[in-house]
Motif scaffolding. Structure first.
Motif, mmCIF file in Angstrom:
data_model
loop_
_atom_site.group_PDB
_atom_site.id
_atom_site.type_symbol
_atom_site.label_atom_id
_atom_site.label_comp_id
_atom_site.label_asym_id
_atom_site.label_seq_id
_atom_site.Cartn_x
_atom_site.Cartn_y
_atom_site.Cartn_z
ATOM 1 N N GLY B 15 0.791 -1.220 0.000
ATOM 2 C CA GLY B 15 0.000 0.000 0.000
ATOM 3 C C GLY B 15 0.828 1.278 0.000
ATOM 4 N N THR B 17 2.001 3.027 -2.636
ATOM 5 C CA THR B 17 1.432 3.951 -3.605
ATOM 6 C C THR B 17 0.082 4.476 -3.106
ATOM 7 N N SER B 29 -7.941 3.686 -4.480
ATOM 8 C CA SER B 29 -8.496 2.757 -5.468
ATOM 9 C C SER B 29 -8.212 1.332 -5.042
ATOM 10 N N THR B 35 4.021 -0.608 -8.913
ATOM 11 C CA THR B 35 4.868 0.503 -9.317
ATOM 12 C C THR B 35 6.100 -0.045 -10.015
ATOM 13 N N ASN B 117 -0.187 -1.020 7.743
ATOM 14 C CA ASN B 117 -1.257 -0.600 6.830
ATOM 15 C C ASN B 117 -2.355 -1.655 6.722
ATOM 16 N N MET B 121 -8.690 -3.771 7.695
ATOM 17 C CA MET B 121 -8.880 -5.234 7.608
ATOM 18 C C MET B 121 -8.328 -5.895 8.866
HETATM 19 N N1 LIG Z 1 -8.159 -2.678 2.420
HETATM 20 C C1 LIG Z 1 -7.088 -1.962 2.123
HETATM 21 N N2 LIG Z 1 -6.461 -2.139 0.938
HETATM 22 C C2 LIG Z 1 -5.382 -1.385 0.652
HETATM 23 C C3 LIG Z 1 -4.890 -0.411 1.562
HETATM 24 N N3 LIG Z 1 -3.804 0.164 1.004
HETATM 25 C C4 LIG Z 1 -3.637 -0.423 -0.206
HETATM 26 N N4 LIG Z 1 -4.588 -1.341 -0.426
HETATM 27 C C5 LIG Z 1 -4.746 -2.194 -1.614
HETATM 28 O O1 LIG Z 1 -3.597 -2.997 -1.725
HETATM 29 C C6 LIG Z 1 -3.203 -3.137 -3.085
HETATM 30 C C7 LIG Z 1 -1.793 -2.671 -3.304
HETATM 31 O O2 LIG Z 1 -1.664 -1.281 -3.058
HETATM 32 P P1 LIG Z 1 -0.484 -0.403 -3.665
HETATM 33 O O3 LIG Z 1 -0.580 0.923 -3.010
HETATM 34 O O4 LIG Z 1 -0.464 -0.437 -5.120
HETATM 35 O O5 LIG Z 1 0.780 -1.198 -3.121
HETATM 36 P P2 LIG Z 1 2.332 -0.836 -3.314
HETATM 37 O O6 LIG Z 1 2.980 -1.016 -1.997
HETATM 38 O O7 LIG Z 1 2.505 0.477 -3.936
HETATM 39 O O8 LIG Z 1 2.771 -2.004 -4.279
HETATM 40 P P3 LIG Z 1 4.036 -2.008 -5.306
HETATM 41 O O9 LIG Z 1 3.989 -0.767 -6.067
HETATM 42 O O10 LIG Z 1 3.808 -3.226 -6.151
HETATM 43 O O11 LIG Z 1 5.260 -2.128 -4.478
HETATM 44 C C8 LIG Z 1 -4.206 -2.330 -3.909
HETATM 45 O O12 LIG Z 1 -5.180 -3.196 -4.397
HETATM 46 C C9 LIG Z 1 -4.813 -1.383 -2.900
HETATM 47 O O13 LIG Z 1 -6.136 -1.077 -3.227
HETATM 48 C C10 LIG Z 1 -5.578 -0.245 2.821
HETATM 49 O O14 LIG Z 1 -5.238 0.566 3.670
HETATM 50 N N5 LIG Z 1 -6.665 -1.039 3.033
#
Ligand SMILES: Nc1nc2c(ncn2[C@@H]2O[C@H](COP(=O)(O)OP(=O)(O)OP(=O)(O)O)[C@@H](O)[C@H]2O)c(=O)[nH]1
Ligand SMILES: [Mg+2]
Lengths: 622, 176
Positions: B15, B17, B29, B35, B117, B121
């Motif tokens: 999470g 991003t 979203s 990323t 994060n 959930m």
């Molecule tokens: N329920 C829930 N889902 C989350 C939360 N934060 C992120 N997500 C979900 O988790 C997934 C990954 O989120 P990203 O923010 O893309 O994760 P990231 O750490 O940037 O991932 P990379 O870019 O691949 O390293 C997405 O489907 C988000 O919607 C949160 O606080 N709660």
């Protein structure tokens, strides 16, 4: 006529000639001499040329101002002259033209290209490739001629933005942009530019000092000039010329000179860099194309020069390409597409991995829940291991070990699901559980209640009901106060019974009773006497004596009832007598051998009821 | 105006991003777009009366062949290490990242904030008390967050920014 006489006149001193001379003198006076001189001059080419030379320029000028004929008349000659000159020694003309050639060529290349484009215009008009359509759209949008737009896209350049970026942090120190340039947030661009450079340096493991010098995307180029502390990046639309790099290098040097101290101690405050803003602005140069009429006689020369220039440019471009990251449009698209595909793939895999990981965790959590639901087991900590999980916790010695009831689960590795169960590696500390189930379990184990004693736990009340002996009741009294979580003992529905003495020989006694009851003494027909040597009878005697001994130890009493029987032959009255005698005789034998008379009695039934010549025993112990 | 470079670190899909997007644009979203490399964002805020610009480097999480490019960490002033409470493995990744940061030159001066994060959930969280203790024992702030419900997101960044002002003052004091 004059010429004929002119030479002879002074040489003819005849009277007639003399008269003519006088007449001429009278008529023409001194002018005659001049006329003669004039004639001489005209007739002598050297003298004539000398005369014309004095006025020829003025004359031509005069004539040229009057009408066009002069150039008409002269041009074949001049053309001839020029071509003959080139034929005999081309270098001479080239040298003569050298000072004007550079600018002229540049202008002419553009013009020539424009002409070429015009020629191909109709062809292009039919072209449907996206690039051409894009240009066509631009032409329509900007109101320029199509070929002009094409040219713009090939020759013109403009430095639209200049970034000064701190090398280590990628933070923007200063930014300048051309008035008409459209710029996104320069802070972010600055960061991304740095990230991209890092990325490329890392990805292609560039050696030593080599670094990215140029990025190109469509019609935009980014020229990157690295300094020890800061990076100067120029965003250029069009084709940046070579001397732009020099300009950037010089600017970079001045900035490092002027801001050396600030750069070294940079902590995130970019304010001081206002001072060098003008240096960045100086880099916002541009080159716009100009249109000039082509001199027709340059055409041949031009074509040649153009070709050699193209060759030279190609060579330069090839060299520049060695330290620039530029891809053709189709290559760019293909690369982007494959990168995109790879990304999609990776994303899907990661999503699956994350999902599987989550599911595995979920299953594992179920298992832990299951373990924790079991009385007397508490999981304190879990850890992931290579082959499964490590589970630490507390285990009441009376509780079931999780190994005996936890379901297996498949192992998920970081590579994928293997066809292997996850191992559960338990490490438990013993403890005494206060869970009701465990409290009860322990109570049963320690108290050993009788069948008709019922134990119960209602919240903190230990309820004991049914029947129990006093001894057990005392044990309960000692025990319940130490039961964890129990505050009250409820025995309101417990009846206390007399203790039943402990009888250790009960089993042996029961066996003996059984044996004795099954044995019988058999008689011959019509006989009532006892054979004292009969092994059966003596064995029966030994059993009875052993029974008496054990019963005594157990403080129990024994009674033996003897019953005599007959077969059915003979009269009932006689049979009754015979059966009674038989019982009495066996009794007497037993008494005679030391069995107390008091425990033996004779049965009430007599006669031939069982149709057997015998005496049977019935023993009771109480 | 002081600018600072902040790195978002953590395993993939934790999470990072989403937190940046929620913080900068107040949107979330459900879709997951991993990323690639780095995405740089920025946010201005005021900490203890001081205006500050955070340049947020959202770095791709990648742990199978785990290698954050050390060049991306160069010159960072602070970092947020994100853990997905529903995935135990992300805790392990977070701890190795933490060690990596501390091993950088001047790493001991780089403040770290741990984000737990997906707090929305929480019923599916798998973090044990002991794991939380390990995080707290690093001396770093540990903040529960949800990019989805916008819980603790501002707090994450403002806590880190607060630490930056603090370390900034200290180092300035040392020089002056
Ligand atoms: N329920 C829930 N889902 C989350 C939360 N934060 C992120 N997500 C979900 O988790 C997934 C990954 O989120 P990203 O923010 O893309 O994760 P990231 O750490 O940037 O991932 P990379 O870019 O691949 O390293 C997405 O489907 C988000 O919607 C949160 O606080 N709660
Ligand atoms: Mg991301």
């Amino acid at each position: 006529m004059y010429s004929e006489n002119n030479t002879s006149a002074p040489l003819a001193p005849e009277p007639q000639a003399h008269d003519m001379q006088r007449l001429r003198d009278l008529l023409l006076g001194k002018d005659y001499e001049s006329l003669l001189e004039l004639r001489r001059q005209i007739n002598t080419p050297e003298l004539h040329s000398e005369q014309i030379a004095r006025v020829v320029s003025e004359a031509l000028q005069l004539r040229a101002s009057q009408d066009e004929t002069l150039s008409e008349v002269l041009s074949p000659t001049i053309e001839n002259a020029l071509s003959r000159s080139i034929e005999s020694d081309p270098q001479r003309l080239a040298n003569a033209l050298y000072p004007v050639m550079g600018p002229a060529i540049r202008q002419s290349i553009q013009e020539a290209l424009a002409q070429t484009f015009d020629t191909f215009n109709q062809l292009l008009e039919q072209s449907l490739s996206p690039k051409f359509l894009g240009w066509r759209f631009d032409a329509w949008r900007t109101g320029r001629s199509y070929s002009e737009v094409v040219l713009l896209n090939t020759l013109e350049y403009q430095v639209e933005q200049v970034f000064l970026i701190h090398s280590d942090t990628g933070l923007l120190l200063r930014h300048a942009e051309a008035p008409q340039a459209i710029s996104k947030d320069p802070d972010m661009v600055s960061g991304m530019l740095t990230a991209i450079q890092d990325f490329i340096a890392d990805s292609f493991s560039i050696q030593g000092d080599a670094s990215l010098k140029r990025l190109r995307l469509g019609e935009l180029s980014v020229l990157i000039e690295r300094g020890p502390r800061a990076v100067l990046a120029a965003v250029v639309r069009g084709n940046p010329p070579g001397d732009l790099v020099e300009l950037l290098t010089e600017t970079q040097e001045s900035i490092h000179q002027q801001m050396a101290h600030t750069l070294v101690n940079y902590e995130g405050d970019s304010e001081p860099f206002v001072r060098i803003h003008h240096l960045l602005e100086d880099c916002l140069v541009s080159q716009r194309q100009q249109r000039v009429k082509t001199k027709p006689w340059f055409a041949g020369l031009l074509l040649l020069t153009l070709l050699s220039l193209v060759a030279y440019w190609g060579y330069q471009h090839h060299r520049a390409g060695q330290d620039e990251l530029a891809l053709g449009q189709s290559e760019q698209q293909a690369a982007a597409q494959s990168l995109q595909d790879e990304l999609e793939q990776k994303k899907k895999l990661q999503q699956l991995a994350a999902q599987a990981e989550r599911e595995q965790e979920q299953v594992f959590r179920e298992r832990i829940k299951q373990i924790n639901a079991e009385p007397g087991v508490v999981v304190v900590n879990t850890d992931k291991t290579e082959t499964g999980y490590r589970i630490e916790g507390l285990l009441d010695p009376l509780a079931r070990h999780p190994d005996t009831f936890v379901e297996r689960m498949p192992l998920l590795t970081r590579v994928g699901v293997r066809d292997v169960d996850a191992t559960f590696d338990y490490s438990f500390q013993p403890y005494v559980s206060a869970e009701p189930a465990m409290v009860m379990k322990r109570a049963h184990l320690v108290l050993q209640p009788a069948k008709n004693t019922v134990l119960n736990l209602r919240d903190s009340v230990f309820v004991v009901s049914g029947v129990a002996e006093q001894g057990w009741r005392n044990k309960l009294e000692n025990y319940w106060r130490n039961m964890p979580g129990v505050t009250t003992l409820d025995v309101s529905r417990l009846k206390v019974a007399e203790p039943t003495p402990v009888r250790e020989h009960t089993a042996a006694i029961n066996r003996l009773v059984d044996t004795i009851n099954r044995a019988k003494y058999l008689f011959g027909a019509g006989r009532t006497d006892v054979d004292e040597t009969s092994p059966r009878l003596n064995q029966q005697l030994r059993h009875i004596k052993e029974l008496l001994r054990l019963a005594q130890v157990n403080e129990q009493a024994v009674r033996i009832i003897l019953t005599g029987n007959t077969d059915q032959s003979g009269s009932a009255r006689i049979n009754e007598q015979v059966s009674a005698d038989r019982a009495v005789n066996v009794r007497d034998f037993l008494i005679g051998r030391g069995v107390p008379a008091a425990i033996i009695s004779l049965g009430k039934k007599r006669g031939s009821e069982v149709n057997e010549r015998s005496v049977t025993y019935w023993v009771r112990v109480y | 105006m002081i600018q600072k470079k902040i790195c978002m670190l953590g395993s993939f899909s934790v999470g990072k991003t989403s937190l940046v997007k929620q913080y900068v644009e107040s949107v979330f979203s459900d879709k997951y777009h991993t990323t690639l490399g780095v995405k740089v964002d920025k946010k201005q805020l005021t900490v203890q009366g001081q205006a500050m610009t955070l340049m947020l480097w959202d770095i791709a999480g990648d742990d199978d062949f785990f290698k954050v490019r050390p060049t991306h960490l160069r010159g960072m002033a602070g970092t947020i290490i994100v853990i997905d409470g529903t995935r135990r493995y992300t805790f392990d990744v977070a701890m190795s990242l933490y060690k990596m940061v501390k091993a950088l030159p001047d790493g001991h001066n780089i403040p770290v904030v741990f984000a737990l994060n997906k707090a929305d959930m929480k019923s599916q969280w798998v973090l044990s008390e002991e794991m939380l203790l390990v995080l707290k024992e690093t001396g770093s702030a540990v903040i529960e967050s949800s990019a989805k419900d916008d819980l603790g997101v501002d707090e994450l960044f403002s806590t880190l920014a607060g630490k930056l002002v603090l370390t900034g003052n200290i180092s300035k004091g040392a020089i002056g």
